[in-house]
Motif scaffolding. Structure first.
Motif, PDB file in Angstrom:
ATOM      1  N   ASN A 220       1.021  -1.327  -0.037  1.00  0.00           N
ATOM      2  CA  ASN A 220       0.073  -0.098   0.046  1.00  0.00           C
ATOM      3  C   ASN A 220       1.013   1.457  -0.032  1.00  0.00           C
ATOM      4  O   ASN A 220       0.299   2.272  -0.462  1.00  0.00           O
ATOM      5  CB  ASN A 220      -1.012   0.066   1.522  1.00  0.00           C
ATOM      6  CG  ASN A 220      -1.828   1.063   1.257  1.00  0.00           C
ATOM      7  OD1 ASN A 220      -2.565   1.476   0.152  1.00  0.00           O
ATOM      8  ND2 ASN A 220      -2.073   1.774   2.454  1.00  0.00           N
ATOM      9  N   ARG A 221       1.985   1.087   0.403  1.00  0.00           N
ATOM     10  CA  ARG A 221       2.871   2.270   0.445  1.00  0.00           C
ATOM     11  C   ARG A 221       3.264   2.642  -0.831  1.00  0.00           C
ATOM     12  O   ARG A 221       3.545   4.003  -0.862  1.00  0.00           O
ATOM     13  CB  ARG A 221       4.244   2.156   1.113  1.00  0.00           C
ATOM     14  CG  ARG A 221       4.105   1.773   2.877  1.00  0.00           C
ATOM     15  CD  ARG A 221       5.340   1.197   3.270  1.00  0.00           C
ATOM     16  NE  ARG A 221       6.423   1.812   3.031  1.00  0.00           N
ATOM     17  CZ  ARG A 221       7.932   1.547   3.244  1.00  0.00           C
ATOM     18  NH1 ARG A 221       7.955   0.420   3.912  1.00  0.00           N
ATOM     19  NH2 ARG A 221       8.840   2.452   2.962  1.00  0.00           N
ATOM     20  N   GLN A 223       1.333   3.030  -3.553  1.00  0.00           N
ATOM     21  CA  GLN A 223       0.070   3.547  -4.276  1.00  0.00           C
ATOM     22  C   GLN A 223      -0.170   4.876  -4.115  1.00  0.00           C
ATOM     23  O   GLN A 223       0.425   5.338  -2.969  1.00  0.00           O
ATOM     24  CB  GLN A 223      -1.024   2.719  -3.665  1.00  0.00           C
ATOM     25  CG  GLN A 223      -1.023   1.160  -3.817  1.00  0.00           C
ATOM     26  CD  GLN A 223      -1.361   0.495  -5.184  1.00  0.00           C
ATOM     27  OE1 GLN A 223      -1.484   1.368  -6.095  1.00  0.00           O
ATOM     28  NE2 GLN A 223      -0.786  -0.500  -5.334  1.00  0.00           N
ATOM     29  N   LYS A 225      -1.741   8.136  -3.007  1.00  0.00           N
ATOM     30  CA  LYS A 225      -2.673   8.120  -2.136  1.00  0.00           C
ATOM     31  C   LYS A 225      -4.244   8.761  -2.619  1.00  0.00           C
ATOM     32  O   LYS A 225      -4.145   9.714  -3.403  1.00  0.00           O
ATOM     33  CB  LYS A 225      -2.266   9.237  -0.947  1.00  0.00           C
ATOM     34  CG  LYS A 225      -3.093   9.294   0.244  1.00  0.00           C
ATOM     35  CD  LYS A 225      -2.369  10.050   1.598  1.00  0.00           C
ATOM     36  CE  LYS A 225      -2.948   9.666   2.868  1.00  0.00           C
ATOM     37  NZ  LYS A 225      -2.382  10.457   3.819  1.00  0.00           N
ATOM     38  N   PHE A 226      -5.158   8.154  -2.067  1.00  0.00           N
ATOM     39  CA  PHE A 226      -6.723   8.320  -2.624  1.00  0.00           C
ATOM     40  C   PHE A 226      -6.933   8.070  -4.060  1.00  0.00           C
ATOM     41  O   PHE A 226      -8.027   8.358  -4.573  1.00  0.00           O
ATOM     42  CB  PHE A 226      -7.098   9.933  -2.417  1.00  0.00           C
ATOM     43  CG  PHE A 226      -6.881  10.501  -0.993  1.00  0.00           C
ATOM     44  CD1 PHE A 226      -7.687  10.018  -0.096  1.00  0.00           C
ATOM     45  CD2 PHE A 226      -5.761  11.425  -0.632  1.00  0.00           C
ATOM     46  CE1 PHE A 226      -7.553  10.443   1.444  1.00  0.00           C
ATOM     47  CE2 PHE A 226      -5.627  11.908   0.561  1.00  0.00           C
ATOM     48  CZ  PHE A 226      -6.410  11.252   1.597  1.00  0.00           C
ATOM     49  N   SER A 227      -5.943   7.239  -4.721  1.00  0.00           N
ATOM     50  CA  SER A 227      -6.363   6.783  -5.921  1.00  0.00           C
ATOM     51  C   SER A 227      -7.157   5.529  -5.618  1.00  0.00           C
ATOM     52  O   SER A 227      -7.471   4.911  -4.628  1.00  0.00           O
ATOM     53  CB  SER A 227      -5.067   6.375  -6.549  1.00  0.00           C
ATOM     54  OG  SER A 227      -4.340   5.226  -5.933  1.00  0.00           O
ATOM     55  N   TRP A 230      -5.328   2.577  -4.299  1.00  0.00           N
ATOM     56  CA  TRP A 230      -4.969   2.832  -2.996  1.00  0.00           C
ATOM     57  C   TRP A 230      -6.332   2.594  -2.077  1.00  0.00           C
ATOM     58  O   TRP A 230      -6.033   1.966  -0.941  1.00  0.00           O
ATOM     59  CB  TRP A 230      -4.852   4.332  -2.638  1.00  0.00           C
ATOM     60  CG  TRP A 230      -4.271   4.463  -1.405  1.00  0.00           C
ATOM     61  CD1 TRP A 230      -3.155   4.576  -0.506  1.00  0.00           C
ATOM     62  CD2 TRP A 230      -5.119   5.410  -0.465  1.00  0.00           C
ATOM     63  NE1 TRP A 230      -3.386   5.107   0.791  1.00  0.00           N
ATOM     64  CE2 TRP A 230      -4.900   5.333   0.935  1.00  0.00           C
ATOM     65  CE3 TRP A 230      -6.623   5.835  -0.447  1.00  0.00           C
ATOM     66  CZ2 TRP A 230      -5.174   5.938   2.066  1.00  0.00           C
ATOM     67  CZ3 TRP A 230      -7.118   6.287   0.652  1.00  0.00           C
ATOM     68  CH2 TRP A 230      -6.481   6.432   1.765  1.00  0.00           C
ATOM     69  N   LYS A 231      -7.342   2.893  -2.602  1.00  0.00           N
ATOM     70  CA  LYS A 231      -8.563   2.412  -1.880  1.00  0.00           C
ATOM     71  C   LYS A 231      -8.904   1.091  -1.547  1.00  0.00           C
ATOM     72  O   LYS A 231      -9.294   0.495  -0.640  1.00  0.00           O
ATOM     73  CB  LYS A 231      -9.909   3.396  -2.576  1.00  0.00           C
ATOM     74  CG  LYS A 231      -9.891   4.773  -2.157  1.00  0.00           C
ATOM     75  CD  LYS A 231     -11.062   5.494  -2.985  1.00  0.00           C
ATOM     76  CE  LYS A 231     -10.822   6.880  -2.875  1.00  0.00           C
ATOM     77  NZ  LYS A 231     -12.282   7.562  -3.391  1.00  0.00           N
ATOM     78  N   GLN A 234      -6.529  -0.311   0.810  1.00  0.00           N
ATOM     79  CA  GLN A 234      -6.963   0.210   2.172  1.00  0.00           C
ATOM     80  C   GLN A 234      -8.149  -0.694   2.705  1.00  0.00           C
ATOM     81  O   GLN A 234      -8.433  -1.168   3.850  1.00  0.00           O
ATOM     82  CB  GLN A 234      -7.682   1.567   2.113  1.00  0.00           C
ATOM     83  CG  GLN A 234      -6.579   2.624   2.226  1.00  0.00           C
ATOM     84  CD  GLN A 234      -5.678   2.739   3.469  1.00  0.00           C
ATOM     85  OE1 GLN A 234      -6.051   2.604   4.600  1.00  0.00           O
ATOM     86  NE2 GLN A 234      -4.335   2.781   3.291  1.00  0.00           N
TER      87      GLN A 234
END
Length: 391
Positions: A220-221, A223, A225-227, A230-231, A234
């Motif tokens: 996840n690091r 990805q 963020k907020f793509s 990424w979701k 998460q």
């Protein structure tokens, strides 16, 4: 007595949208009320007594919400009016807990984190579906209890799944007890050791799935963020955390049900869980066992099955005391897994010895320090034997 019932909902896409709208309105009402109350407290702290504003109650906050917020936000009318009402009630309770120094200052809520809302009104329960105001009939994954009326329900979203919970009235179920008194010693190596000799190994779900969790977090690091990716990552992490928690809860539910059903009196120790969590060498193992959840479940299940729960003071030397002669050691390191008494040559597992001492302490009235007159007399006799041997 009242018991909580929780099950997973099975909504369609349209119902998922309306559920998300309810959670969003409840979150907006909470954040607006928190912003307003914080400004009132800030104003009162910088002004003399005659210019101070009255701190609003939940009813006052709802009146202000109807007059100031709802006309400017039309989407408030798309959901049930009870969703923002309960959000402001919970905010008022949070401030009361803060003022009484039970908990800290309430925090603002973020979208997608602990989304929840509460509804009341015309609620009907069917075989495997429930009718909610402004939402309609929603299917559930399991059969709902019969002859039950729910005055209010709380709906939460966790790891992409929707859950519903409500309270049901249940009569106590007094069961036949196999053992009168049992001492339960909790530990990180084994979850629970009973004075009867039974040992229950903890699930240790976090330890078993820690490698998989670390791998997901590492991926996840990388990805954005907020793509979308990424979701998705998460959501996978949240689902794995939820799986870890569910495995732990399942183990605790089976153990506490067995104890409450088959034992008349259960004796446990008042553990300092927060102090144990402060030790960085033990914190992960203690959290993986769930000591607080164990006691919480045991308290209401003892009431449900007609058992008695006795909590011995945390300063009671259950591990250092010999369950055979009553001699108390000055020190006992965690690495010593076998208890050996220097005076009566008694040897036994460390956790079993502590459980036997807890059972003896619970068989009679326990004082504030965890010792009663019978135990004191027994230990005094043991000390007299020690003095006689030394002389």
């Amino acid at each position: 007595m009242l018991l909580g019932f929780k099950t997973e909902l099975h909504p369609n896409n349209k119902q998922k949208t309306i559920l998300a709208k309810h959670a969003g309105v409840a979150r907006h009402a909470w954040n607006w009320g928190l912003w307003l109350t914080k400004n009132i407290l800030n104003h009162n702290s910088h002004n003399p007594a005659r210019d101070k504003l009255k701190f609003p109650s939940a009813i006052d906050l709802h009146k202000l919400l109807v007059a100031m917020v709802k006309p400017q936000n039309f989407w408030y009318y798309e959901v049930s009016k009870t969703a923002p009402q309960y959000a402001l009630r919970y905010l008022s309770l949070a401030w009361k807990r803060c003022f009484s120094k039970v908990s800290g200052i309430p925090k603002f809520k973020k979208k997608g984190r602990d989304d929840s809302f509460t509804l009341d009104g015309s609620i009907s329960l069917g075989f495997n579906h429930i009718k909610l105001p402004r939402i309609g009939w929603i299917k559930t994954f399991e059969v709902l209890p019969d002859n039950v009326t729910a005055k209010s329900v709380t709906i939460t979203k966790k790891a992409g799944r929707w859950f519903i919970s409500f309270k049901i009235e249940t009569e106590p179920q007094v069961t036949e007890k196999l053992v009168d008194v049992v001492g339960v010693d909790l530990g990180v190596k084994s979850l629970a050791t009973l004075s009867t000799g039974e040992v229950f190994v903890g699930a240790k779900s976090y330890k078993k799935l820690e490698t998989k969790l670390s791998r997901l977090q590492y991926l996840n690091r990388h990805q954005v963020k907020f793509s979308k990716n990424w979701k998705k990552a998460q959501l996978k992490i949240a689902q794995l955390h939820n799986r870890i928690a569910n495995i732990r809860k399942d183990t605790l539910h089976k153990l506490t049900t067995y104890l409450a059903k088959n034992h008349s009196q259960i004796v446990i120790e008042d553990l300092n869980v927060s102090g144990m969590m402060a030790n960085h060498k033990l914190a992960k193992a203690v959290a993986d066992m769930g000591f607080y959840e164990f006691r919480r479940q045991l308290e209401y299940k003892c009431e449900l099955y007609g058992s008695q729960l006795t909590v011995v003071d945390r300063w009671f030397p259950s591990s250092k005391t010999c369950s055979n002669c009553g001699n108390v050691k000055e020190s006992l390191s965690l690495s010593e897994r076998v208890f050996k008494c220097e005076y009566c040559n008694f040897s036994c597992d460390r956790d079993l010895n502590a459980a036997l001492n807890l059972a003896m302490a619970g068989s009679s009235s326990v004082s504030v320090c965890g010792l009663d007159n019978a135990d004191v007399a027994r230990w005094e006799a043991g000390i007299e034997q020690i003095i006689y041997r030394k002389s």
